[in-house]
Design an enzyme around this catalytic site. Structure first.
Site, short mmCIF file in Angstrom:
data_model
loop_
_atom_site.label_atom_id
_atom_site.label_comp_id
_atom_site.label_asym_id
_atom_site.label_seq_id
_atom_site.Cartn_x
_atom_site.Cartn_y
_atom_site.Cartn_z
N HIS A 66 0.86 -1.18 0.00
CA HIS A 66 0.00 0.00 0.00
C HIS A 66 0.90 1.24 0.00
O HIS A 66 1.68 1.42 0.92
CB HIS A 66 -0.91 0.00 1.24
CG HIS A 66 -1.81 -1.20 1.29
ND1 HIS A 66 -3.06 -1.20 0.75
CD2 HIS A 66 -1.61 -2.45 1.79
CE1 HIS A 66 -3.62 -2.41 0.92
NE2 HIS A 66 -2.75 -3.18 1.56
N LEU A 67 0.77 2.05 -1.04
CA LEU A 67 1.61 3.25 -1.13
C LEU A 67 0.84 4.51 -0.75
O LEU A 67 1.43 5.59 -0.64
CB LEU A 67 2.22 3.39 -2.54
CG LEU A 67 3.22 2.30 -2.93
CD1 LEU A 67 3.75 2.53 -4.34
CD2 LEU A 67 4.37 2.22 -1.93
N ASN A 282 -4.99 -7.09 9.48
CA ASN A 282 -6.10 -7.85 8.90
C ASN A 282 -5.65 -8.57 7.63
O ASN A 282 -5.24 -7.89 6.69
CB ASN A 282 -7.25 -6.89 8.59
CG ASN A 282 -8.52 -7.64 8.22
OD1 ASN A 282 -8.63 -8.83 8.49
ND2 ASN A 282 -9.44 -6.95 7.60
N ASP A 309 2.42 -7.01 2.13
CA ASP A 309 1.22 -6.27 2.58
C ASP A 309 1.66 -5.04 3.40
O ASP A 309 1.04 -4.72 4.43
CB ASP A 309 0.26 -7.15 3.37
CG ASP A 309 -1.11 -6.49 3.53
OD1 ASP A 309 -1.33 -5.39 2.97
OD2 ASP A 309 -1.98 -7.07 4.21
N PHE A 327 -6.11 -1.29 10.90
CA PHE A 327 -5.35 -2.52 10.70
C PHE A 327 -4.13 -2.22 9.82
O PHE A 327 -4.24 -1.44 8.87
CB PHE A 327 -6.20 -3.56 9.96
CG PHE A 327 -7.35 -4.12 10.77
CD1 PHE A 327 -7.13 -5.17 11.65
CD2 PHE A 327 -8.63 -3.60 10.64
CE1 PHE A 327 -8.18 -5.72 12.38
CE2 PHE A 327 -9.69 -4.14 11.36
CZ PHE A 327 -9.47 -5.20 12.24
N GLY A 328 -3.01 -2.86 10.09
CA GLY A 328 -1.89 -2.75 9.16
C GLY A 328 -0.53 -2.70 9.84
O GLY A 328 -0.39 -2.17 10.94
O1 DOR Z 1 -4.01 -4.89 7.79
C1 DOR Z 1 -4.38 -4.50 6.70
N1 DOR Z 1 -4.15 -3.24 6.28
N2 DOR Z 1 -5.06 -5.34 5.91
C2 DOR Z 1 -5.62 -4.94 4.77
O2 DOR Z 1 -6.22 -5.75 4.11
C3 DOR Z 1 -5.58 -3.52 4.36
C4 DOR Z 1 -4.39 -2.86 4.92
C5 DOR Z 1 -4.43 -1.35 4.80
O3 DOR Z 1 -4.74 -0.84 3.73
O4 DOR Z 1 -4.08 -0.67 5.79
#
Ligand code: DOR
Length: 438
Positions: A66-67, A282, A309, A327-328
């Site tokens: 994710h940028l 997530n 991810d 989440f992330g």
């Molecule tokens: O933990 C996550 N973060 N899972 C995802 O599917 C999306 C991502 C995010 O874009 O932050």
């Protein structure tokens, strides 16, 4: 551009079955020669990078990151994200479309590509949306997006909930030839969920996310891939049950590939005890049992690749109650060091690990962008050099990524990226590396 000779490194290129001490020559932006022993170069002036003690392999390829640009530049930009990727040894990264606006039209795709050329230091390949606005209702203009050269389609962050939409997307994918990457989650079952469902979630008083929430959608997607003949790629697999389903589907000849992240391979739900919001991801961190199944899946090629991810968030985003945090995990800069623990523990061979980061993701992308994931002569000069034995302590203050959100801050890792060459340019080097004139 001066030629660069990478001398005396331990070259591992699973795409060609190469595992030897040797030299590698880069001319312009291509790999021009690989071999053992002394070489006489036609031109007298070239640069030399001494690589004794280092692994020299194809540049890592990340199919899932994710940028955040456009729309969430406070979390990451193409400039900072690609610098972080370079520090992590990645030379090609594929960015997810959960931006604002989302990547559901050719104008935004062209914007990403242009920004990447102007401000990025590694190759950026965008992933288009499955549905318009990522709303899960109407199919995105997939053919137009394909002509703008997206490498796949996904509504990542959200699953494609509507089975009819997913069927349609897979139907188009068969015709277009690009994969549909699904984030498999039954959102009714996961509503309000914060972490893996089990004894620990009960003890912590956090609502759980059951393994079944992932497996239900994996099973549905596999059935739809069989029905349509479309290409399916399952994002961030985390459970033993999902590995079993994919294994059976592959045996049946269903066109499916799958990925696992470094954090799901090395961290368990126990990390959530203490309520560190940087452990909130997530799908959630699962159990040791799941980890063993994921590693077995990698060995058997049930799981084809490892993808980060990389999901950067600001400190303010994560500085809150666990239930309110997004989440992330920020993943580029700790990926190799984390994954090398599996090699040091004897769970994966170095060659298998490298293949999951290089030639295997290259197969999923295809050869439209040149020969990727290989050190074959004529391939793009994308090369990663790393020291498998260097110990280092993660310090997020030194991250190039704006996202400091990792539960690994302060952890000791063994295995460090020392230099990254992207399209012939040295885009990252550790202070200990010197490039000298011949
Ligand atoms: O933990 C996550 N973060 N899972 C995802 O599917 C999306 C991502 C995010 O874009 O932050």
């Amino acid at each position: 551009m001066r030629s660069l000779l990478i001398q005396g490194g331990h070259i591992i290129d699973p795409s060609q079955g190469i595992d030897e001490i040797g030299n590698l020559l880069i001319t312009e932006d291509e790999i021009s020669w690989l071999g053992e022993g002394e070489i006489t170069l036609p031109q007298p002036d070239y640069d030399v990078l001494r690589a004794e003690g280092l692994i020299v392999c194809p540049g890592f390829i990340d199919l899932h990151c994710h940028l955040r640009q456009p729309g969430f530049e406070e979390k990451e930009t193409i400039a900072t994200g690609t610098q972080a990727a370079a520090r992590g040894g990645f030379t090609t990264i594929c960015c997810m479309p959960n931006t604002n606006p989302p990547l559901d039209n050719t104008v935004v795709i062209d914007y990403i590509k242009l920004k990447a050329i102007l401000e990025g230091v590694v190759r950026v390949l965008p992933i288009g949306c499955i549905s318009k606005g990522r709303e899960g209702r109407e199919i995105a203009p997939m053919c137009e997006l394909a002509s703008a050269e997206v490498i796949a389609f996904s509504d990542d962050g959200e699953p494609a909930v509507d089975s009819r939409l997913m069927r349609q997307a897979l139907d188009y994918s068969r015709v277009i030839g690009l994969p549909i990457i699904d984030h498999c989650e039954d959102t009714v079952l996961t509503e309000g969920g914060q972490m893996n469902e089990g004894i620990i979630s009960t003890k912590l008083g956090l609502r759980g996310i059951p393994a079944a929430a992932e497996e239900i959608i994996v099973a549905r997607d596999l059935a739809l891939a069989q029905l349509t003949g479309g290409r399916l790629h399952i994002a961030h697999v985390t459970t033993e049950g999902s590995v079993d389903l994919i294994r059976r589907a592959k045996k049946k000849g269903i066109r499916v590939t799958a990925e696992v992240t470094p954090h799901h391979l090395i961290l368990t739900e126990e990390k959530v005890v203490g309520y560190d919001t940087n452990t909130k991801v997530n799908p959630p961190l699962r159990t040791e049992w799941d980890i063993q199944a994921l590693i077995q899946g990698l060995k058997e090629n049930v799981i084809d690749i490892i993808a980060t991810d990389h999901a950067p968030h600001t400190e303010a985003d994560k500085l809150c109650e666990f239930t309110l945090a997004p989440f992330g995990i920020s993943g580029f800069e700790t990926a190799l060091g984390s994954l090398m623990s599996l090699v040091h523990d004897g769970q994966l061979t170095l060659s298998t690990l490298i293949s999951k980061l290089t030639c295997e993701p290259a197969k999923i992308i295809g050869n439209k962008y040149g020969k990727l994931g290989t050190l074959a002569s004529g391939a793009s000069a994308d090369i990663t050099l790393f020291d498998p034995d260097t110990n280092w302590v993660v310090d997020t203050r030194g991250f190039a990524s704006k996202g400091k959100n990792t539960p690994l801050d302060g952890s000791l890792l063994k295995g460090k990226v020392m230099a990254t060459i992207s399209q012939g340019k040295l885009v990252y080097k550790d202070d200990s590396i010197a490039v000298k004139e011949s």
